[in-house]
Design a protein around this motif. Structure first.
Motif, PDB file in Angstrom:
ATOM      1  N   LYS A 105       1.296  -1.250  -0.550  1.00 29.93           N
ATOM      2  CA  LYS A 105      -0.141  -0.006  -0.207  1.00 29.93           C
ATOM      3  C   LYS A 105       1.066   0.836   0.167  1.00 29.93           C
ATOM      4  CE  LYS A 105      -0.734  -0.407   4.914  1.00 29.93           C
ATOM      5  NZ  LYS A 105      -1.912  -0.173   5.961  1.00 29.93           N
ATOM      6  N   GLU A 106       2.125   1.267   0.850  1.00 26.84           N
ATOM      7  CA  GLU A 106       2.474   2.954   0.701  1.00 26.84           C
ATOM      8  C   GLU A 106       3.070   2.601  -0.843  1.00 26.84           C
ATOM      9  OE1 GLU A 106       6.758   4.414   3.517  1.00 26.84           O
ATOM     10  OE2 GLU A 106       5.771   2.379   3.384  1.00 26.84           O
ATOM     11  N   CYS A 133      11.201   2.508   0.912  1.00 27.93           N
ATOM     12  CA  CYS A 133      10.355   1.743   1.148  1.00 27.93           C
ATOM     13  C   CYS A 133      11.107   0.744   1.446  1.00 27.93           C
ATOM     14  CB  CYS A 133       9.630   1.435   0.165  1.00 27.93           C
ATOM     15  SG  CYS A 133       8.058   2.060  -0.103  1.00 27.93           S
TER      16      CYS A 133
END
Length: 210
Positions: A175-176, A194
């Motif tokens: 999702k990030e 990330c």
């Protein structure tokens, strides 16, 4: 201060392998040699892929040429191609652009202080890249032989039932990354933020058509 670029690659596109060790070791070398690290390019892609199919390697080489980089740092020569011909093509490109090459595993530097290949450099490069190619082919042969024996004894290849992630599971797990892609962040920036490989971000971008 001379400028350096680090290029690393692992074969697995999953999270089982990462480039952290390669990057850490090459950063330590750069610090020892008092080199300024101008960029770090990390790639997760099969070693069987052609160099033209390795976007991060292509980007790293173009960056070196466009930004007057003095030396490219790699963990081993095999990072630069799937066979001796491709490795030699990259090496020639570096020599033509007066860009040095350091290979940590081989403890070998391509160019001398005058940015010329040493007398034995072509022989060393050809020998090392051929040995790496033969090693990969031997590994491939052993794997294929093992698979054939496994199947002959009644074994089945492929994922276990239920092991494939659903779209919803992927949306939650990544999702990030998805959020940053939608905001227009670059693949390299997202990978850095990330802590994943560039290829992972590229795969998510393609899969979710962002």
């Amino acid at each position: 201060m001379m400028k350096a670029v680090i290029y690393t690659r692992v074969s697995s596109t999953t999270e089982r392998q990462n480039t952290e060790r390669q990057v850490a070791d090459l950063k330590a070398y750069a610090e020892y040699r008092k080199l300024e690290i101008a960029g770090v390019f990390e790639e997760k892609i099969s070693g069987a892929k052609k160099n033209s199919e390795r976007p991060i390697l292509v980007e790293a080489l173009e960056y070196c040429e466009a930004n007057s980089i003095d030396i490219l740092l790699v963990s081993e020569l095999s990072r630069l191609g799937r066979n001796a011909f491709e490795v030699l093509e990259v090496v020639k490109r570096l020599v033509d652009n007066k860009i040095n090459l350091f290979m940590q595993k081989e403890q070998f530097t391509l160019l001398d202080e005058n940015k010329q290949p040493s007398t034995f450099a072509p022989i060393m490069i050809a020998t090392l890249s051929t040995c790496a190619q033969l090693e990969r082919e031997n590994i491939k042969f052993r794997l294929n032989s093992g698979r054939a024996q496994y199947i002959a004894k009644g074994g089945k290849l492929g994922r276990r039932t239920g092991s494939v992630k659903t779209i919803e599971q992927k949306k939650e797990e990544y999702k990030e990354i998805i959020a940053l892609l939608k905001k227009g962040y670059s693949i390299r920036n997202i990978a850095s933020l990330c802590k994943v490989g560039n290829s992972t971000v590229q795969r998510i971008k393609k899969e979710f058509k962002i």
